[in-house]
Design an enzyme around this catalytic site. Structure first.
Site, short mmCIF file in Angstrom:
data_model
loop_
_atom_site.label_atom_id
_atom_site.label_comp_id
_atom_site.label_asym_id
_atom_site.label_seq_id
_atom_site.Cartn_x
_atom_site.Cartn_y
_atom_site.Cartn_z
N ALA A 67 0.87 -1.19 0.00
CA ALA A 67 0.00 0.00 0.00
C ALA A 67 0.90 1.23 0.00
O ALA A 67 2.09 1.13 0.29
CB ALA A 67 -0.86 -0.01 1.26
N GLY A 106 0.86 -5.19 0.75
CA GLY A 106 -0.35 -5.18 -0.06
C GLY A 106 -0.12 -5.70 -1.46
O GLY A 106 -1.04 -6.18 -2.12
N GLU A 109 -0.49 -9.31 -1.09
CA GLU A 109 -1.90 -9.58 -0.81
C GLU A 109 -2.73 -9.52 -2.08
O GLU A 109 -3.64 -10.31 -2.29
CB GLU A 109 -2.43 -8.56 0.21
N GLU A 129 4.70 -5.76 7.09
CA GLU A 129 3.89 -4.78 7.84
C GLU A 129 4.31 -4.70 9.31
O GLU A 129 4.23 -3.64 9.92
CB GLU A 129 2.41 -5.14 7.74
N1 T1G Z 1 4.57 3.49 0.18
C1 T1G Z 1 4.98 4.72 -0.20
N2 T1G Z 1 6.23 5.01 -0.64
C2 T1G Z 1 7.10 3.98 -0.68
C3 T1G Z 1 6.75 2.67 -0.29
C4 T1G Z 1 5.41 2.45 0.14
N3 T1G Z 1 4.98 1.24 0.49
N4 T1G Z 1 7.85 1.88 -0.44
C5 T1G Z 1 8.83 2.67 -0.91
N5 T1G Z 1 8.39 3.92 -1.06
C6 T1G Z 1 9.14 5.06 -1.58
C7 T1G Z 1 10.29 5.44 -0.66
O1 T1G Z 1 9.84 6.33 0.35
C8 T1G Z 1 11.23 6.11 -1.65
O2 T1G Z 1 10.69 7.41 -1.89
C9 T1G Z 1 11.04 5.31 -2.93
O3 T1G Z 1 9.76 4.66 -2.80
C10 T1G Z 1 12.11 4.24 -3.13
O4 T1G Z 1 12.08 3.43 -1.94
C11 T1G Z 1 -2.54 -3.04 3.26
C12 T1G Z 1 -0.86 -1.90 5.00
C13 T1G Z 1 10.58 -2.00 -1.48
C14 T1G Z 1 12.59 -2.71 -0.16
O5 T1G Z 1 6.61 -1.94 3.99
O6 T1G Z 1 10.80 -1.71 2.10
O7 T1G Z 1 1.07 -2.78 2.25
O8 T1G Z 1 12.74 8.66 -1.09
O9 T1G Z 1 14.38 4.16 -1.22
O10 T1G Z 1 15.95 1.01 -1.12
O11 T1G Z 1 -1.47 -4.88 4.14
O12 T1G Z 1 11.10 0.69 -0.44
O13 T1G Z 1 12.35 8.27 -3.55
O14 T1G Z 1 10.88 9.86 -2.27
O15 T1G Z 1 13.13 2.31 0.00
O16 T1G Z 1 15.16 0.05 -3.36
C15 T1G Z 1 4.12 -2.71 3.14
C16 T1G Z 1 8.24 -0.60 2.06
C17 T1G Z 1 3.40 -1.41 3.16
C18 T1G Z 1 7.62 -1.99 1.84
C19 T1G Z 1 12.78 -0.93 -1.89
N6 T1G Z 1 5.31 -2.59 2.30
N7 T1G Z 1 9.29 -0.33 1.09
O17 T1G Z 1 13.90 -0.36 -1.24
O18 T1G Z 1 14.00 1.93 -2.35
S1 T1G Z 1 1.99 -1.44 4.22
C20 T1G Z 1 6.47 -2.17 2.81
C21 T1G Z 1 10.53 -0.90 1.24
C22 T1G Z 1 0.91 -2.46 3.39
C23 T1G Z 1 -1.22 -3.72 3.42
C24 T1G Z 1 -0.22 -2.95 4.22
C25 T1G Z 1 11.55 -0.48 0.23
C26 T1G Z 1 11.86 -1.55 -0.82
P1 T1G Z 1 11.74 8.62 -2.22
P2 T1G Z 1 13.46 2.99 -1.27
P3 T1G Z 1 14.87 0.64 -2.04
#
Ligand code: T1G
Length: 703
Positions: A67, A106, A109, A129
């Site tokens: 998400a 997500g 999911e 998460e």
């Molecule tokens: N939402 C919004 N922005 C995100 C994002 C996300 N989920 N993931 C990354 N970004 C942005 C980040 O801030 C950065 O922005 C750019 O993308 C590159 O990311 C309903 C509730 C996938 C391992 O927790 O772990 O789904 O700095 O620098 O080092 O059940 O991003 O360029 O402006 O981290 O290559 C669950 C979170 C969400 C994964 C890649 N998912 N992301 O790492 O790039 S909750 C996560 C990461 C959810 C559902 C639930 C990492 C990455 P900017 P980056 P990276």
């Protein structure tokens, strides 16, 4: 992060298969525009009489990573990700998810709601998460146990660990792994299932759900034991899996929705989400508007002690070619031994295979000659924290390094501008303050002085990111902030603790109070770990502030030869090979004598007093660093304190903690220095708060 393009979802067709293609760089986060696009495309595809099957795919490096976390603090917008997943699962035509990159949260999911999943061989998937203090809230807690069983599902959701495509297919999480073109294979697979296997029936109860209840109960016990009864998200995850075992899908989804809302509203999740974005914001340096990082392949490290060897290991682990320069044969051998021992331990623990360990070491050259420095793109000077030695060494390096090479000095106290001048090429000099152990700790402070070029700063920043670490910029100058961000705050932290030690508290009590707040170690345990002589040398090297109270206890400890773990005796006594010490009774005697000499009558401190004083000291030091421009934003201070000093991540860091309700106010530059300096004042409310806290702190100190 870039805004989603106009239409982040496209609907294409390949014969009787409809292709829904997501394009929302950089990570295909499932923001509302993407969710609406997928829903519209799916409805259109299923309604089309020529469609026999649907593929959901994503352009770019990865299938959706989850998400859009930034939406959590906004009003919910439909369709929610949960509603979209239900729409996919109930589609009357088979839906196949084509996974590449990292399908996380997500994103996974969404794939689990599809009827089938095909993944590229290099793909990985997980539900992280828990690291945000929440749980999979789009059906993951109900679908995952039905796909791979409750035990494996609990493992994945409670750890947030990723699995590779090969393991995923064995677990039953996905149906097929392909080495060929993923899109082509997915369409072919969809075409085949359209004929042979229509949409899978709604996933029903798990077979023998009740039979798993004992293991779920055991897992709940384990969560309580390891994380405590108040660990909200982990306990909620266990509750949701239990619901998946006992309740129909619809009801289980309601249980999950309510659990998700409880978690998302928690202070812990707010802190963890703040930490996630704070780490990414820290890497945004102002110099990025003027220069891009230069390519760095060959790194030279001068100094093969603990720090230099750790930096060498970190560079080898990130694929750099490394030259490590140490003086004398014995120095070179000691460095080689240290690095070799690290790889032996890594192989023994299964972190690396023998082959990987051996391969890494082929990229390491050890030498006692500086003349090899001419080949390096970036040089890190990591010799002892002594100004004269570093100045001399930087002058030699400056003369030998290529004109386009960047030179970093690993220091956190010494006058960076003066060291840069000594090198003869100040524009090429940047500070890099690695935190020990350098091969593990994620934090590196990037010290920037007046003469540093944007190119040098950005090349150093890019090198730190290439190490997989988090760079935090510190605009350093002599005076408050000479210790960059972390050590400047640590000094204030320790000063607050030492005042209480002199006034009546004990080291163990102060350490215990800060551990119960959430730090892994208290300040006196940290002092023993890093060595009391280091801070002693620093205190002796700088003029005393006549207006600040000076506590001599730590000096007396060093004069007794009690240096901490390195001497087996400090604030604690350490048995051979033990890192956990027992309180040193002789120190309590020393403190009592010291108080008597200074005419101090000891007073009682509650754990709350100890915590408040230390937190106020940290926040005030942070505010001062902001006011003096050493730290660019409050969240940078949070990142330094969390990654470098173990500040509890679930609180989001001291500045977030200081006034969790108004982080945006704290974000403006503020100062608690001189109220007459209106230019420095940023946000009256917070300044008032900090001024009141400062007064409270001063009152506390006045006893
Ligand atoms: N939402 C919004 N922005 C995100 C994002 C996300 N989920 N993931 C990354 N970004 C942005 C980040 O801030 C950065 O922005 C750019 O993308 C590159 O990311 C309903 C509730 C996938 C391992 O927790 O772990 O789904 O700095 O620098 O080092 O059940 O991003 O360029 O402006 O981290 O290559 C669950 C979170 C969400 C994964 C890649 N998912 N992301 O790492 O790039 S909750 C996560 C990461 C959810 C559902 C639930 C990492 C990455 P900017 P980056 P990276």
């Amino acid at each position: 992060m870039k805004q989603a393009p106009k239409h982040p979802v496209r609907l294409e067709r390949q014969g009787n298969v409809a292709l829904i293609v997501i394009e929302n760089p950089p990570v295909n986060a499932l923001g509302v525009a993407v969710r609406r696009g997928i829903a519209a495309a799916l409805n259109a595809a299923v309604a089309h009489d020529k469609t026999d099957a649907v593929v959901i795919a994503a352009n770019g490096r990865t299938f959706p990573v989850g998400a859009d976390i930034r939406e959590f603090d906004m009003a919910p917008q439909e369709p929610s990700l949960g509603q979209l997943c239900n729409l996919i699962e109930r589609a009357q035509k088979p839906v196949v998810a084509a996974i590449q990159g990292t399908a996380l949260g997500g994103g996974l999911e969404l794939a689990m709601a599809a009827h089938y999943r095909i993944a590229a061989k290099s793909a990985r998937m997980g539900l992280p998460e828990i690291h945000l203090g929440i749980l999979p809230g789009a059906g993951g807690t109900q679908r995952l146990p039905r796909l791979i069983g409750p035990e494996l599902a609990l493992d994945m959701m409670l750890t947030g660990n990723q699995v590779g495509a090969g393991i995923a297919v064995e677990m039953g999480l996905i149906d097929l792994v392909t080495d060929n073109d993923l899109r082509t294979e997915a369409v072919a697979y969809a075409r085949s299932v359209a004929v042979t296997r229509p949409t899978s029936a709604n996933r029903t109860h798990l077979v023998d759900g009740v039979g798993y209840m004992a293991s779920v109960a055991a897992r709940r016990e384990q969560v309580t034991m390891e994380l405590g009864v108040n660990a909200l998200a982990p306990h909620k995850i266990v509750d949701c899996v239990e619901a998946a075992l006992l309740l129909p899908m619809e009801t289980g989804l309601e249980v999950e929705r309510s659990a998700f809302e409880d978690c998302i509203a928690s202070r812990e999740s707010e802190g963890l989400r703040h930490a996630f974005f704070a780490e990414r914001a820290a890497a945004k340096f102002p110099e990025a508007t003027e220069a891009k990082p230069a390519q760095v392949d060959r790194v030279a490290i001068v100094g093969g002690g603990m720090m230099g060897s750790g930096i060498a290991i970190a560079a080898l682990q990130s694929g750099f070619t490394v030259t490590l320069v140490e003086q004398g044969e014995s120095g070179v051998n000691a460095a080689l031994e240290r690095i070799g021992a690290y790889y032996e331990r890594s192989v023994a623990k299964g972190r690396l295979s023998e082959a990987q360990g051996a391969a890494a070491l082929t990229h390491l050259q050890l030498t006692n000659k500086l003349d090899t420095l001419g080949e390096a793109d970036l040089i890190v000077e990591a010799i002892a924290e002594d100004f004269d030695l570093k100045a001399q060494m930087l002058a030699e390096i400056g003369a030998l390094a290529r004109p386009d090479a960047v030179i970093a000095t690993n220091t956190s106290y010494l006058d960076l501008a003066a060291l840069a001048e000594a090198s003869g090429r100040p524009a090429d000099i940047v500070g890099l303050h690695f935190f020990a152990p350098a091969q593990v700790n994620k934090l590196v402070e990037v010290g920037v002085h007046d003469a540093a070029s944007a190119q040098s700063v950005m090349t150093a920043q890019g090198f730190v990111r290439a190490l997989g670490k988090t760079p935090v910029r510190a605009r350093v100058h002599a005076g408050f902030g000479a210790g960059y961000i972390g050590n400047s705050i640590l000094e204030a932290y320790r000063h607050a603790a030492d005042i209480m030690l002199e006034d009546g508290a004990t080291p163990a009590q102060i350490d215990g109070a800060m551990r119960s707040f959430g730090f892994q170690l208290g300040p006196y345990q940290v002092a023993d770990l890093s060595g009391l002589d280091i801070a002693y040398a620093r205190r002796q090297s700088k003029p005393r502030d006549p207006d600040a109270r000076y506590v001599e206890i730590a000096d007396k400890m060093v004069e007794h030869g009690w240096l901490g773990q390195k001497s087996k005796r400090g604030y604690y006594i350490y048995a051979e090979g033990q890192r956990q010490g027992v309180p040193n009774g002789d120190v309590l005697k020393l403190i009592a004598e010291h108080r008597a000499q200074k005419g101090i009558t000891p007073r009682k401190f509650s754990d709350r007093d100890i915590r408040d004083r230390i937190l106020l000291a940290i926040v005030n030091a942070g505010a001062r660093l902001l006011g003096e421009g050493v730290a660019a934003r409050p969240s940078d201070i949070d990142v330094v304190m969390m990654l470098g000093f173990g500040y509890p991540r679930s609180r989001g860091g001291p500045m977030m903690d200081a006034d969790a309700t108004t982080p945006s106010i704290i974000a403006s530059r503020l100062s608690v220095l001189e109220p007459e300096e209106p230019a420095l004042w940023g946000a009256a409310p917070v300044l008032t708060m900090l001024a009141q806290e400062r007064q409270k702190f001063a009152d506390l100190n006045a006893g």
